[in-house]
Design an enzyme around this catalytic site. Structure first.
Site, PDB file in Angstrom:
ATOM      1  N   HIS A 290     -23.108 -35.864  46.092  1.00  0.00           N
ATOM      2  CA  HIS A 290     -24.051 -35.758  45.046  1.00  0.00           C
ATOM      3  C   HIS A 290     -25.405 -35.120  45.743  1.00  0.00           C
ATOM      4  O   HIS A 290     -26.520 -35.559  45.793  1.00  0.00           O
ATOM      5  CB  HIS A 290     -24.499 -36.880  44.335  1.00  0.00           C
TER       6      HIS A 290
ATOM      7  N   ASN B 112     -20.545 -33.967  32.851  1.00  0.00           N
ATOM      8  CA  ASN B 112     -22.033 -34.461  32.555  1.00  0.00           C
ATOM      9  C   ASN B 112     -22.432 -33.547  31.567  1.00  0.00           C
ATOM     10  O   ASN B 112     -22.750 -32.342  31.703  1.00  0.00           O
ATOM     11  CB  ASN B 112     -22.798 -34.111  34.038  1.00  0.00           C
TER      12      ASN B 112
ATOM     13  N   TYR C 245     -25.845 -32.928  28.794  1.00  0.00           N
ATOM     14  CA  TYR C 245     -27.221 -33.181  28.384  1.00  0.00           C
ATOM     15  C   TYR C 245     -27.574 -32.614  26.991  1.00  0.00           C
ATOM     16  O   TYR C 245     -28.257 -32.790  26.295  1.00  0.00           O
ATOM     17  CB  TYR C 245     -28.028 -33.204  29.424  1.00  0.00           C
TER      18      TYR C 245
ATOM     19  N   GLU D 250     -21.125 -31.867  40.058  1.00  0.00           N
ATOM     20  CA  GLU D 250     -21.595 -30.687  39.566  1.00  0.00           C
ATOM     21  C   GLU D 250     -21.817 -29.534  40.506  1.00  0.00           C
ATOM     22  O   GLU D 250     -22.973 -29.301  40.984  1.00  0.00           O
ATOM     23  CB  GLU D 250     -23.131 -31.007  39.088  1.00  0.00           C
TER      24      GLU D 250
ATOM     25  N   GLU E  87     -21.857 -38.397  32.887  1.00  0.00           N
ATOM     26  CA  GLU E  87     -23.349 -38.591  32.769  1.00  0.00           C
ATOM     27  C   GLU E  87     -23.798 -38.256  31.439  1.00  0.00           C
ATOM     28  O   GLU E  87     -23.138 -37.328  30.915  1.00  0.00           O
ATOM     29  CB  GLU E  87     -24.134 -37.633  33.805  1.00  0.00           C
TER      30      GLU E  87
ATOM     31  N   ARG F 208     -20.948 -45.822  38.706  1.00  0.00           N
ATOM     32  CA  ARG F 208     -20.723 -44.620  39.490  1.00  0.00           C
ATOM     33  C   ARG F 208     -21.758 -44.350  40.354  1.00  0.00           C
ATOM     34  O   ARG F 208     -23.053 -44.328  39.881  1.00  0.00           O
ATOM     35  CB  ARG F 208     -20.552 -43.601  38.448  1.00  0.00           C
TER      36      ARG F 208
HETATM   37  C1  PNW Z   1     -27.769 -33.990  36.575  1.00  0.00           C
HETATM   38  N1  PNW Z   1     -29.753 -28.141  35.010  1.00  0.00           N
HETATM   39  O1  PNW Z   1     -28.479 -33.009  37.256  1.00  0.00           O
HETATM   40  C2  PNW Z   1     -27.413 -34.719  37.893  1.00  0.00           C
HETATM   41  O2  PNW Z   1     -26.107 -35.022  38.188  1.00  0.00           O
HETATM   42  C3  PNW Z   1     -28.212 -36.020  38.028  1.00  0.00           C
HETATM   43  O3  PNW Z   1     -28.529 -36.335  39.362  1.00  0.00           O
HETATM   44  C4  PNW Z   1     -29.661 -35.633  37.426  1.00  0.00           C
HETATM   45  O4  PNW Z   1     -30.496 -36.664  37.627  1.00  0.00           O
HETATM   46  C5  PNW Z   1     -29.153 -35.520  35.735  1.00  0.00           C
HETATM   47  O5  PNW Z   1     -28.324 -34.700  35.620  1.00  0.00           O
HETATM   48  C6  PNW Z   1     -30.350 -35.331  34.821  1.00  0.00           C
HETATM   49  O6  PNW Z   1     -30.956 -34.280  35.235  1.00  0.00           O
HETATM   50  C7  PNW Z   1     -28.828 -31.765  36.595  1.00  0.00           C
HETATM   51  O7  PNW Z   1     -30.745 -27.402  35.195  1.00  0.00           O
HETATM   52  C8  PNW Z   1     -29.953 -31.189  36.902  1.00  0.00           C
HETATM   53  O8  PNW Z   1     -28.808 -27.545  34.263  1.00  0.00           O
HETATM   54  C9  PNW Z   1     -30.102 -29.886  36.437  1.00  0.00           C
HETATM   55  C10 PNW Z   1     -29.431 -29.269  35.542  1.00  0.00           C
HETATM   56  C11 PNW Z   1     -28.196 -30.028  34.983  1.00  0.00           C
HETATM   57  C12 PNW Z   1     -27.840 -31.255  35.711  1.00  0.00           C
END
Ligand code: PNW
Length: 456
Positions: free
Chosen positions: A118, A298, A300, A163, A364, A74
């Site tokens: 993106h 995505n 995290y 996002e 992601e 991707r």
């Molecule tokens: C995502 N937050 O970004 C992006 O899709 C990627 O490009 C990035 O490198 C990856 O996650 C890791 O950060 C985010 O603050 C950035 O909630 C910030 C946030 C969430 C996603």
């Protein structure tokens, strides 16, 4: 722990984070060039000028992907390489790069998953208001068409936006991302125009024959502090309302319009109190509710909240006045993000119930850690543990009935981590920013084995 047949294993990147070559072959300027070159916006003054130099090294990078056995890659397309001014004239050299990349991927038996946006908006469009300007949504659909005309014969998987919450609320709300504007009303307007752009582009792509169209959002289960370690914990009414509010702002704001053709009342109320709702025109929701095939998630970390007098409201969260954000009681990554693997299964199961009729894909998931190179190796056991823990939860969500089509690691390479610059490393492949040499970390070798046996 074996995954379904045809489960798609892959990795993800984004144009500005890896390509470099920002002045080459007629590329126009993007808002991230402007933003990263303005002092104070990015840690250590880092920019994407060189990044991983993927623009020149894509053949080697594809060879690396093949060695890892990836079935999918991707990546995103830099709009200003295709249309240096964001509209009008198309730049054949920019299209040529992605066309060569796609050919290299196909020759390596890797399916290209193309993301059209993106976050690297052409600066010329920002000069006209960027995503606060409704016209940007229409230009986006034209750009999508230009890309499809060149790559549509070979690319089978299309994503409109990555996002939109981050693009709108970090870009135009709290200003942590480009273009660095700080007004809640601008963020809410931008969110709507991003969604409109998604709907217009999805419809355009479909009319041109595209079949697998995806919207990718950043999502998270929203939990009270007690729920982080005890899924059975039952919040009181006030905390439950706070949880519902943030879930609505983060996830329902995007998926309700895209899948149900309506905004949650709370989103409309927040907009009404932040600049108004005049930018939402009759017919917009019908456009936004374009048929799509997959939702990309995505993930995290979870979002942890409780009821409470909102201290000064974060302009990234208009509508969250009665909510207090908390930190989770959990170990963290180098980003300071809590590690809560079962947040992923809780999220996937819920989304598959709330938004039926489309496949889900984890587009992601991954983590930054303070990697050390010793004797030419990176023993990133913490990253392996993170990925393994989350993959178990993906498997669990599938067993619970979620229609999960695949999993993409963020990220293939260490890269430009936006406002954090290069100091935060998310790659399963290490990049030496002096020599630009690539070195698969232990996590990459582990991932290769996972892919090889289609399971853990
Ligand atoms: C995502 N937050 O970004 C992006 O899709 C990627 O490009 C990035 O490198 C990856 O996650 C890791 O950060 C985010 O603050 C950035 O909630 C910030 C946030 C969430 C996603």
């Amino acid at each position: 722990m074996i995954f379904p047949e045809n489960f798609v294993w892959g990795a993800a990147t984004a144009s500005y984070q890896i390509e470099g070559a920002v002045k080459e072959d007629g590329r126009g300027q993007s808002i991230w060039d402007t933003f990263s070159h303005s002092p104070g916006n990015v840690a250590d003054g880092d920019t994407g000028d060189v990044a991983c130099d993927h623009y020149h090294r894509y053949r080697d990078d594809v060879a690396l992907m093949r060695e890892l056995g990836l079935a999918a890659y991707r990546f995103s397309i830099a709009w200003p390489r295709i249309q240096p001014d964001g509209r009008g004239k198309v730049n054949p050299q920019g299209l040529g790069f992605y066309s060569r990349l796609v050919d290299a991927l196909l020759a390596a038996d890797i399916s290209p998953y193309v993301t059209l946006y993106h976050w690297d908006l052409p600066q010329a469009l920002e000069g006209e208001g960027g995503w606060t300007n409704r016209d940007t949504a229409y230009y986006f659909a034209d750009y999508a068409q230009a890309v499809h005309e060149k790559l549509g014969d070979r690319v089978a998987h299309w994503t409109t936006l990555n996002e939109p919450w981050v693009a709108a609320y970090l870009g135009y709300g709290n200003g942590v991302h480009a273009p660095g504007r700080r007004r809640a009303a601008d963020a809410m307007r931008s969110a709507h125009h991003l969604l409109l752009g998604h709907g217009l582009a999805a419809r355009r792509l479909r009319s041109l024959g595209a079949e697998n169209i995806m919207l990718v959002i950043n999502s998270a289960p929203v939990l009270t502090p007690a729920q982080v370690n005890d899924p059975q914990a039952t919040p009181d009414a006030a905390d439950a309302a706070a949880v519902h509010r943030i879930h609505t702002l983060l996830t329902r704001q995007f998926l309700d319009p895209a899948r149900h053709g309506s905004y949650p009342a709370e989103v409309l109320e927040a907009a009404a109190r932040n600049g108004g709702t005049d930018h939402i025109l009759d017919g917009d929701l019908e456009i936004i509710n374009a048929p799509i095939d997959q939702i990309g998630i995505n993930y995290y970390n979870p979002c942890v909240v409780e009821a409470g007098p909102g201290s000064p409201v974060d302009p990234a969260w208009p509508g969250s006045e009665d909510v207090r954000f908390r930190t989770a009681d959990a170990p963290t990554t180098a980003m300071g993000w809590p590690i809560v693997p079962d947040g992923l299964s809780r999220l996937l199961v819920r989304l598959s119930q709330d938004y039926p009729g489309v496949g889900l894909m984890v587009t992601e998931n991954g983590a930054a850690f303070d990697d050390v190179v010793t004797d030419g190796r990176v023993h990133d056991t913490d990253r392996v543990a993170y990925l393994e823990g989350h993959l178990r939860e993906v498997h669990r969500a599938i067993a619970a009935g979620a229609d999960l089509r695949g999993y993409l690691v963020w990220s293939l390479l260490d890269n430009f981590e936006w406002a954090e610059g290069y100091r935060r490393r998310f790659g399963i492949v290490h990049v030496d920013y002096e020599t630009l040499a690539r070195r698969p970390k232990d996590s990459a070798l582990w991932y290769r084995d996972v892919i090889g046996r289609n399971g853990l």
